[in-house]
Design a protein around this motif. Structure first.
Motif, PDB file in Angstrom:
ATOM      1  N   ILE A 117       0.839  -1.209   0.000  1.00 18.27           N
ATOM      2  CA  ILE A 117       0.000   0.000   0.000  1.00 18.27           C
ATOM      3  C   ILE A 117       0.868   1.251   0.000  1.00 18.27           C
ATOM      4  O   ILE A 117       0.601   2.211  -0.735  1.00 18.27           O
ATOM      5  CB  ILE A 117      -0.974  -0.024   1.191  1.00 18.27           C
ATOM      6  CG1 ILE A 117      -2.012  -1.129   0.980  1.00 18.27           C
ATOM      7  CG2 ILE A 117      -1.649   1.329   1.376  1.00 18.27           C
ATOM      8  CD1 ILE A 117      -2.863  -1.407   2.191  1.00 18.27           C
ATOM      9  N   ILE A 118       1.939   1.251   0.790  1.00 16.68           N
ATOM     10  CA  ILE A 118       2.838   2.421   0.841  1.00 16.68           C
ATOM     11  C   ILE A 118       3.458   2.665  -0.526  1.00 16.68           C
ATOM     12  O   ILE A 118       3.494   3.802  -1.019  1.00 16.68           O
ATOM     13  CB  ILE A 118       3.921   2.218   1.918  1.00 16.68           C
ATOM     14  CG1 ILE A 118       3.292   2.302   3.308  1.00 16.68           C
ATOM     15  CG2 ILE A 118       5.044   3.241   1.761  1.00 16.68           C
ATOM     16  CD1 ILE A 118       4.231   1.916   4.428  1.00 16.68           C
ATOM     17  N   PHE A 119       3.948   1.627  -1.184  1.00 14.27           N
ATOM     18  CA  PHE A 119       4.569   1.802  -2.504  1.00 14.27           C
ATOM     19  C   PHE A 119       3.552   2.210  -3.564  1.00 14.27           C
ATOM     20  O   PHE A 119       3.855   2.998  -4.448  1.00 14.27           O
ATOM     21  CB  PHE A 119       5.307   0.533  -2.933  1.00 14.27           C
ATOM     22  CG  PHE A 119       6.594   0.318  -2.186  1.00 14.27           C
ATOM     23  CD1 PHE A 119       7.534   1.326  -2.070  1.00 14.27           C
ATOM     24  CD2 PHE A 119       6.860  -0.903  -1.590  1.00 14.27           C
ATOM     25  CE1 PHE A 119       8.720   1.139  -1.386  1.00 14.27           C
ATOM     26  CE2 PHE A 119       8.040  -1.107  -0.909  1.00 14.27           C
ATOM     27  CZ  PHE A 119       8.967  -0.085  -0.795  1.00 14.27           C
ATOM     28  N   MET A 120       2.329   1.679  -3.481  1.00 12.93           N
ATOM     29  CA  MET A 120       1.300   2.051  -4.457  1.00 12.93           C
ATOM     30  C   MET A 120       0.897   3.513  -4.315  1.00 12.93           C
ATOM     31  O   MET A 120       0.609   4.187  -5.299  1.00 12.93           O
ATOM     32  CB  MET A 120       0.069   1.144  -4.293  1.00 12.93           C
ATOM     33  CG  MET A 120       0.299  -0.260  -4.816  1.00 12.93           C
ATOM     34  SD  MET A 120      -1.068  -1.380  -4.487  1.00 12.93           S
ATOM     35  CE  MET A 120      -2.424  -0.554  -5.240  1.00 12.93           C
ATOM     36  N   VAL A 121       0.886   4.019  -3.097  1.00  7.61           N
ATOM     37  CA  VAL A 121       0.518   5.418  -2.877  1.00  7.61           C
ATOM     38  C   VAL A 121       1.668   6.343  -3.252  1.00  7.61           C
ATOM     39  O   VAL A 121       1.464   7.409  -3.841  1.00  7.61           O
ATOM     40  CB  VAL A 121       0.083   5.632  -1.410  1.00  7.61           C
ATOM     41  CG1 VAL A 121      -0.056   7.106  -1.081  1.00  7.61           C
ATOM     42  CG2 VAL A 121      -1.221   4.897  -1.139  1.00  7.61           C
ATOM     43  N   SER A 122       2.905   5.951  -2.924  1.00  7.74           N
ATOM     44  CA  SER A 122       4.035   6.856  -3.153  1.00  7.74           C
ATOM     45  C   SER A 122       4.566   6.821  -4.588  1.00  7.74           C
ATOM     46  O   SER A 122       5.226   7.763  -5.023  1.00  7.74           O
ATOM     47  CB  SER A 122       5.165   6.538  -2.178  1.00  7.74           C
ATOM     48  OG  SER A 122       5.662   5.246  -2.429  1.00  7.74           O
ATOM     49  N   ALA A 123       4.334   5.765  -5.351  1.00  9.81           N
ATOM     50  CA  ALA A 123       4.876   5.657  -6.710  1.00  9.81           C
ATOM     51  C   ALA A 123       4.399   6.770  -7.639  1.00  9.81           C
ATOM     52  O   ALA A 123       5.221   7.359  -8.361  1.00  9.81           O
ATOM     53  CB  ALA A 123       4.548   4.291  -7.302  1.00  9.81           C
ATOM     54  N   PRO A 124       3.115   7.132  -7.674  1.00  7.91           N
ATOM     55  CA  PRO A 124       2.712   8.225  -8.569  1.00  7.91           C
ATOM     56  C   PRO A 124       3.253   9.589  -8.150  1.00  7.91           C
ATOM     57  O   PRO A 124       3.312  10.507  -8.956  1.00  7.91           O
ATOM     58  CB  PRO A 124       1.183   8.230  -8.488  1.00  7.91           C
ATOM     59  CG  PRO A 124       0.808   6.918  -7.919  1.00  7.91           C
ATOM     60  CD  PRO A 124       1.953   6.457  -7.095  1.00  7.91           C
ATOM     61  N   LEU A 125       3.672   9.731  -6.908  1.00  9.48           N
ATOM     62  CA  LEU A 125       4.166  11.022  -6.425  1.00  9.48           C
ATOM     63  C   LEU A 125       5.634  11.250  -6.738  1.00  9.48           C
ATOM     64  O   LEU A 125       6.114  12.381  -6.647  1.00  9.48           O
ATOM     65  CB  LEU A 125       3.950  11.119  -4.909  1.00  9.48           C
ATOM     66  CG  LEU A 125       2.502  10.976  -4.433  1.00  9.48           C
ATOM     67  CD1 LEU A 125       2.446  10.990  -2.912  1.00  9.48           C
ATOM     68  CD2 LEU A 125       1.629  12.069  -5.009  1.00  9.48           C
ATOM     69  N   MET A 126       6.351  10.188  -7.087  1.00 11.16           N
ATOM     70  CA  MET A 126       7.786  10.331  -7.380  1.00 11.16           C
ATOM     71  C   MET A 126       7.988  10.971  -8.742  1.00 11.16           C
ATOM     72  O   MET A 126       7.262  10.668  -9.686  1.00 11.16           O
ATOM     73  CB  MET A 126       8.461   8.963  -7.359  1.00 11.16           C
ATOM     74  CG  MET A 126       8.562   8.366  -6.001  1.00 11.16           C
ATOM     75  SD  MET A 126       9.518   6.856  -6.107  1.00 11.16           S
ATOM     76  CE  MET A 126       9.656   6.470  -4.394  1.00 11.16           C
ATOM     77  N   PRO A 127       8.986  11.857  -8.842  1.00 11.05           N
ATOM     78  CA  PRO A 127       9.239  12.488 -10.153  1.00 11.05           C
ATOM     79  C   PRO A 127       9.834  11.472 -11.127  1.00 11.05           C
ATOM     80  O   PRO A 127      10.609  10.599 -10.751  1.00 11.05           O
ATOM     81  CB  PRO A 127      10.251  13.589  -9.827  1.00 11.05           C
ATOM     82  CG  PRO A 127      10.923  13.122  -8.584  1.00 11.05           C
ATOM     83  CD  PRO A 127       9.889  12.333  -7.815  1.00 11.05           C
ATOM     84  N   THR A 128       9.449  11.596 -12.377  1.00 13.25           N
ATOM     85  CA  THR A 128      10.001  10.699 -13.394  1.00 13.25           C
ATOM     86  C   THR A 128      11.399  11.159 -13.760  1.00 13.25           C
ATOM     87  O   THR A 128      11.678  12.358 -13.838  1.00 13.25           O
ATOM     88  CB  THR A 128       9.114  10.677 -14.647  1.00 13.25           C
ATOM     89  OG1 THR A 128       8.991  12.001 -15.141  1.00 13.25           O
ATOM     90  CG2 THR A 128       7.739  10.126 -14.324  1.00 13.25           C
TER      91      THR A 128
END
Length: 146
Positions: free
Chosen positions: A32-43
């Motif tokens: 859950i933590i990775f699913m929430v934080s993945a879209p917030l990381m800059p490409t």
């Protein structure tokens, strides 16, 4: 989880097992933590080198051809000049470059080798030319034999 077995009157024996429930709970929380934080990381942006186009082809091209058995020959403006030794090659390349305008506009030197030529031989020639002060040394590969 420990289980107890009663066998007659001999006492209590425990059976050891790995409890998977806490492990699964931790994995689900991490998921859950990775699913929430993945879209917030800059490409990440990768800056790839680009190939520039020359305004015009160079007037004179000096080509060092490396053949089988580390045979080296010089080709200036598509005219072969036979095989030679490495020491003689550097002198003739320098002389050919000096006959054109010096500095950054000197004739480019292209080291050309077949695919089956050892890379060590090509590097040795390139290193020798650069140590002799030859400017604008590049590489090319022949894909066909001959």
């Amino acid at each position: 989880m420990a289980q107890s077995n009663w066998r007659g009157g001999r006492g209590r024996r425990t059976k050891n097992e790995i409890n998977m429930v806490p492990f699964i709970d931790v994995m689900l929380v991490l998921l859950i933590i990775f699913m929430v934080s993945a879209p917030l990381m800059p490409t990440g942006v990768v800056d790839l080198p680009s190939v520039g186009k020359a305004k015009q082809a160079p007037e004179k091209v000096i080509e060092v051809v490396v053949g089988e058995g580390e045979q080296v020959s010089l080709r200036i403006d598509q005219q072969d000049s036979g095989s030679m030794k490495l020491a003689e090659l550097t002198k003739r390349v320098k002389a050919a470059q000096d006959s054109t305008a010096g500095g950054p506009t000197a004739a480019p030197v292209i080291i050309s080798a077949r695919k089956d030529v050892r890379y060590d031989a090509v590097l040795k020639i390139m290193d020798t030319l650069q140590r002799a002060g030859v400017a604008r040394v590049g590489l090319t590969v022949h894909t066909t034999g001959g």
